[in-house]
Design an enzyme around this catalytic site. Structure first.
Site, PDB file in Angstrom:
ATOM      1  N   GLU A 173       0.782  -1.430  -0.272  1.00  0.00           N
ATOM      2  CA  GLU A 173       0.223  -0.326   0.142  1.00  0.00           C
ATOM      3  C   GLU A 173       0.579   1.052  -0.228  1.00  0.00           C
ATOM      4  OE1 GLU A 173      -3.212   0.423  -0.721  1.00  0.00           O
ATOM      5  OE2 GLU A 173      -3.769  -1.951  -0.257  1.00  0.00           O
ATOM      6  N   TYR A 207      -6.239   6.030   4.668  1.00  0.00           N
ATOM      7  CA  TYR A 207      -6.235   5.297   3.702  1.00  0.00           C
ATOM      8  C   TYR A 207      -5.579   4.327   3.994  1.00  0.00           C
ATOM      9  CZ  TYR A 207      -5.677   2.584  -0.611  1.00  0.00           C
ATOM     10  OH  TYR A 207      -5.715   0.767  -1.112  1.00  0.00           O
ATOM     11  N   ASP A 246      -9.319   4.315  -2.204  1.00  0.00           N
ATOM     12  CA  ASP A 246      -8.444   4.960  -2.896  1.00  0.00           C
ATOM     13  C   ASP A 246      -9.531   5.915  -4.279  1.00  0.00           C
ATOM     14  OD1 ASP A 246      -9.432   2.984  -4.347  1.00  0.00           O
ATOM     15  OD2 ASP A 246      -7.304   2.163  -4.710  1.00  0.00           O
TER      16      ASP A 246
END
Ligand code: SF4
Length: 362
Positions: free
Chosen positions: A37, A118, A136
Site C-alpha cells: 500500500e 486510507y 483510493d
C-alpha cells in the site's frame, strides 16, 4: 438495486493475482499489505511489482526492515519516487517492531509514522478483516459512478467516502471486509476504468445510477487544477573516467537523504551559464550536454546538465564508480541527468569555457 454480494461473487471468479495478495481463502500478511500500500501510493501496480519483489527479498519481514540501516532502505526504494515515504516506511517498521507487531485496528494503525487514513483502512480491512472501505482512486471512481455523484473532486471526497461506507455497510460486504475492499479495487482497475467503463460486464450494472443517467464515463468530475510552478536548476557530472562525484542531500525535505550530482539550488528563474557554473564543484572545462525535465507533485523542474572530465576530482561529496550508478541511491531525476550525459554532446558551455572555483549549492 446495488448488491455487494454480486461484486463478491464476481471477485471470486475474476480476482487479480498480485504478489502481495493472499491466496483465495488465505490470511493476508499485514507486513506485505502495508508495504504494498505504501509503494502503490501515486504509483501503478505494474511499476511497483518488481520493486516489491526485490524489497521483500531483501527485507522479508518487518523486523528485518526495522533492523536495516536507512541507507539500505533508501537504496532499495530508489526509483519509486516520493522518498519521504521510504523514510516513513523505515520509521514505521521500527515502531511496529518495537511494539511487537502491527496494531489490528484503524486507530492504532493511523498512529504509526507515514500511515494516513486510507492506508490505515486498507491494512485494517485487508489484513485484519475490519469492516471499513478504504477509498483510493479506484474506489472513489466506482463509488462516484454507482451513486452518480456529480460534484467535483476534491470537494466531493466526503460525499464519495460516505457513499463507499454505505456500500460497505451491507451485510455481505461486512461478512468479507478484506475481499470486499479488494473487489472494489479490482473492479475499478479492470472494469470501471477511468476513460471507458466496461459496464456490459460489470457485476453492479443493475444498480449503477451513473450508468443509468448516462454520465458514468464523466465521473468523478474534477475541479481544474492550478498550473504547477516551474523551477530551474543545473547539475554537474564530474568524472575522471572511472568515478563520478556525488553528494548526499539533506536528510529531511524533498528527496531527503538521497544522492545527487552536485548542482545549483532550484529556483523560479532560469540560471544563466555563468551563474550556474558558480555552483560547479571545481574548475574544469564544463560542457552543457542537455536539459532534463522532471515533474514533482507540486512543481515542474527543468535542469541544465553540465559535464566535465578531469584528471583528479575535487569538490565536496563522495566518489562513486561511474559504471555502477545502478547501485547508487539516485532518485529518478538524477538518473535522467546521468542519462543526459551519455547523449551526444552539445556545444561548449555558453560564456567562459572555464568556470571559477565554486561555492557549494544549497
Ligand atoms: Fe462502473 Fe459501469 Fe459498473 Fe457503473 S456499471 S460501476 S459505471 S463499470
Amino acid at each position: 438495486m446495488l448488491r455487494p454480494a454480486d461484486l463478491l461473487a464476481w471477485y471470486d471468479r475474476h480476482r487479480r493475482d498480485l504478489p502481495w495478495r493472499a491466496r483465495a481463502g488465505g490470511t493476508a500478511d499485514p507486513y506485505r499489505v502495508w508495504l504494498s500500500e505504501i509503494m502503490l501510493q501515486q504509483t501503478t501496480v505494474a511499476t511497483v511489482a518488481p520493486y516489491y519483489e526485490r524489497f521483500l527479498a531483501r527485507f522479508p519481514d518487518v523486523a528485518a526492515l526495522a533492523a536495516a540501516p536507512e541507507e539500505a532502505v533508501m537504496h532499495a526504494w530508489a526509483g519509486l519516487g516520493y522518498y519521504a515515504r521510504a523514510r516513513n516506511l523505515h520509521a514505521c517498521a521500527r515502531a511496529v517492531a518495537g511494539q511487537g507487531g502491527f496494531p489490528c485496528d484503524v486507530e492504532g494503525l493511523r498512529a504509526l509514522p507515514g500511515i494516513g487514513p486510507y492506508t490505515a483502512a486498507a491494512v485494517a480491512a485487508i489484513a485484519f478483516g475490519v469492516p471499513v472501505v478504504p477509498v483510493d482512486g479506484n474506489v472513489e471512481r466506482v463509488a462516484a459512478r454507482l451513486f452518480a455523484i456529480a460534484a467535483p473532486l476534491p470537494g466531493a471526497k466526503p460525499l464519495i467516502a460516505a457513499a463507499a461506507a454505505r456500500l460497505g455497510a451491507d451485510a455481505a460486504a461486512r461478512a468479507r471486509p478484506s475481499d470486499f475492499a479488494q473487489a472494489l479495487f479490482d473492479l475499478g482497475a479492470t472494469v470501471c476504468t477511468p476513460a471507458a467503463p466496461a459496464c456490459g460486464v460489470c457485476p453492479l450494472l443493475a444498480g449503477c445510477a451513473g450508468r443509468r443517467q448516462g454520465i458514468a464515463a464523466e465521473l468523478p468530475r474534477k475541479a481544474p487544477k492550478p498550473a504547477r510552478p516551474l523551477r530551474h536548476g543545473a547539475h554537474f557530472w564530474l568524472t575522471d573516467g572511472r568515478c563520478v562525484l556525488l553528494r548526499r542531500r539533506p536528510p529531511r525535505g524533498l528527496l531527503g537523504g538521497m544522492s545527487e550530482l552536485p548542482g545549483t539550488p532550484w529556483r523560479a528563474e532560469r540560471w544563466s551559464t555563468a551563474e550556474a557554473l558558480v555552483h560547479a564543484p571545481m574548475q574544469a572545462a564544463w560542457r552543457e550536454v542537455g536539459e532534463v525535465r522532471h515533474g514533482f507533485t507540486h512543481f515542474e523542474l527543468h535542469l541544465a546538465v553540465f559535464s566535465a572530465r578531469v584528471a583528479r576530482i575535487e569538490g565536496e561529496g563522495f566518489l562513486h564508480p561511474a559504471d555502477a550508478l545502478a547501485a547508487a541511491a539516485l532518485p529518478s531525476v538524477m538518473r535522467k541527468c546521468a542519462a543526459a550525459v551519455s547523449a551526444p554532446p552539445a556545444a561548449p558551455a555558453r560564456g567562459s569555457p572555464r568556470a571559477g572555483r565554486a561555492g557549494r549549492a544549497g
